[in-house]
Design a protein around this motif. Structure first.
Motif, PDB file in Angstrom:
ATOM      1  N   LEU A 191       0.820  -1.210   0.000  1.00 53.92           N
ATOM      2  CA  LEU A 191       0.000   0.000   0.000  1.00 53.92           C
ATOM      3  C   LEU A 191       0.855   1.262   0.000  1.00 53.92           C
ATOM      4  O   LEU A 191       0.559   2.219  -0.730  1.00 53.92           O
ATOM      5  CB  LEU A 191      -0.938   0.001   1.211  1.00 53.92           C
ATOM      6  N   VAL A 201      -5.699   5.025  -3.791  1.00 54.04           N
ATOM      7  CA  VAL A 201      -5.532   3.630  -4.214  1.00 54.04           C
ATOM      8  C   VAL A 201      -6.874   2.929  -4.077  1.00 54.04           C
ATOM      9  O   VAL A 201      -7.474   2.908  -3.001  1.00 54.04           O
ATOM     10  CB  VAL A 201      -4.465   2.909  -3.361  1.00 54.04           C
ATOM     11  N   LEU A 203      -8.925  -0.475  -4.130  1.00 54.13           N
ATOM     12  CA  LEU A 203      -8.779  -1.917  -3.954  1.00 54.13           C
ATOM     13  C   LEU A 203     -10.128  -2.596  -4.131  1.00 54.13           C
ATOM     14  O   LEU A 203     -11.104  -2.219  -3.464  1.00 54.13           O
ATOM     15  CB  LEU A 203      -8.225  -2.237  -2.557  1.00 54.13           C
ATOM     16  N   LEU A 219      -3.097  -1.372   7.270  1.00 52.12           N
ATOM     17  CA  LEU A 219      -3.909  -0.575   6.347  1.00 52.12           C
ATOM     18  C   LEU A 219      -3.997   0.873   6.818  1.00 52.12           C
ATOM     19  O   LEU A 219      -3.775   1.810   6.043  1.00 52.12           O
ATOM     20  CB  LEU A 219      -5.304  -1.186   6.229  1.00 52.12           C
ATOM     21  N   ALA A 223      -2.252   4.190   5.005  1.00 47.74           N
ATOM     22  CA  ALA A 223      -3.100   5.274   4.504  1.00 47.74           C
ATOM     23  C   ALA A 223      -2.681   6.629   5.052  1.00 47.74           C
ATOM     24  O   ALA A 223      -2.873   7.658   4.402  1.00 47.74           O
ATOM     25  CB  ALA A 223      -4.562   4.992   4.850  1.00 47.74           C
ATOM     26  N   VAL A 231      -7.160   5.424   0.756  1.00 44.96           N
ATOM     27  CA  VAL A 231      -7.348   4.057   0.287  1.00 44.96           C
ATOM     28  C   VAL A 231      -8.844   3.756   0.279  1.00 44.96           C
ATOM     29  O   VAL A 231      -9.524   3.943   1.300  1.00 44.96           O
ATOM     30  CB  VAL A 231      -6.613   3.038   1.177  1.00 44.96           C
TER      31      VAL A 231
END
Length: 260
Positions: A191, A201, A203, A219, A223, A231
């Motif tokens: 990431l 980004v 996903l 995560l 971020a 994200v």
């Protein structure tokens, strides 16, 4: 849409494939990769080899790049060869990326950046890319990391990691499997690498079964690693969304958005 699959032999490599080939230290990379390189002439593809290679061994005359002597990034050199191949009338570019895990090539951040770049390049351009990893036990982490960012692999050797991240389309990446404490560091590194390139980004998580506490922390930390980054996880299941909320990560200060 691209999907993960196992190839029995390298002559099955198709347009847009990014294949992981695991070699033993004693293997001859040319002998094991002969079909992929030789098929360049059969299908009218330009062949690019990244890493040590004997030109005299091949039926075709590939372009050979030494990673240690590149003027710029690996993906820049690959894209230049792809543009040259198009001008010269080739059908496509096929890349054999030979990773030996020694010297600067063993840098995990550099390898991850190169693999994500090659994954995006293969998916978006239709090029054929094979990454042949030839690492000893002391560098076992390199092929383990590579397993997670290759949607395709060669042979019967187990190559199904707990999770995978691979390119889906020109504006998103697919995440599948389970991200736990073992995979969380690599997931976070993926990431962060992607967020260095784009502000958001995306996903696609329809195949993501679960994120444990370590996965959620990686995560959130990724971020927040750069300003004005975000994200977006699309297609998350109810369990993932509920766990995110109950553990306190659904906070406006964490630039992560989860949607069903």
């Amino acid at each position: 849409m691209r999907a993960t699959r196992t190839l029995a032999a390298l002559d099955e490599v198709d347009s847009g494939d990014h294949v992981l080939q695991l070699l033993d230290p004693a293997d001859d990379v040319w002998d094991r990769s002969r079909a992929f390189v030789s098929d360049g002439e059969l299908f009218g593809d330009k062949v690019l080899v990244v890493g040590p290679f004997s030109r005299t061994a091949a039926a075709v005359a590939p372009v050979v790049l030494d990673p240690a002597r590149l003027n710029g990034s690996l993906i820049s050199a690959v894209r230049r060869e792809a543009a040259s191949a198009e001008r010269e009338g080739y059908r496509s570019l096929r890349v054999l990326h030979h990773v030996t895990c020694d010297g600067s090539a063993a840098d995990p951040e550099q390898l991850l950046r190169s693999e994500l770049d090659l994954e995006e390049f293969a998916a978006d351009s239709g090029a054929l890319v094979v990454c042949a990893y030839q690492c000893g036990e002391e560098n076992a982490s390199a092929p383990e990391q590579a397993r997670r960012v290759h949607p395709h692999h060669l042979g019967s050797r187990p190559a199904s990691p707990a999770f995978r991240v691979y390119r889906t389309g020109k504006d998103g990446w697919t995440v599948s499997g389970v991200i736990d404490s073992d995979g969380a560091p690599v997931f976070g590194a993926v990431l962060r690498t992607l967020l260095c390139q784009v502000a958001t980004v995306r996903l696609l998580c329809h195949g993501l079964d679960f994120l444990d506490a370590a996965g959620m922390s990686s995560l959130a930390d990724a971020a927040r690693c750069l300003p004005d980054r975000k994200v977006v996880l699309e297609g998350t299941n109810e369990t993932v969304r509920l766990a995110w909320e109950l553990t306190g990560f659904a906070d406006p200060s964490i630039p992560v958005v989860m949607t069903p």
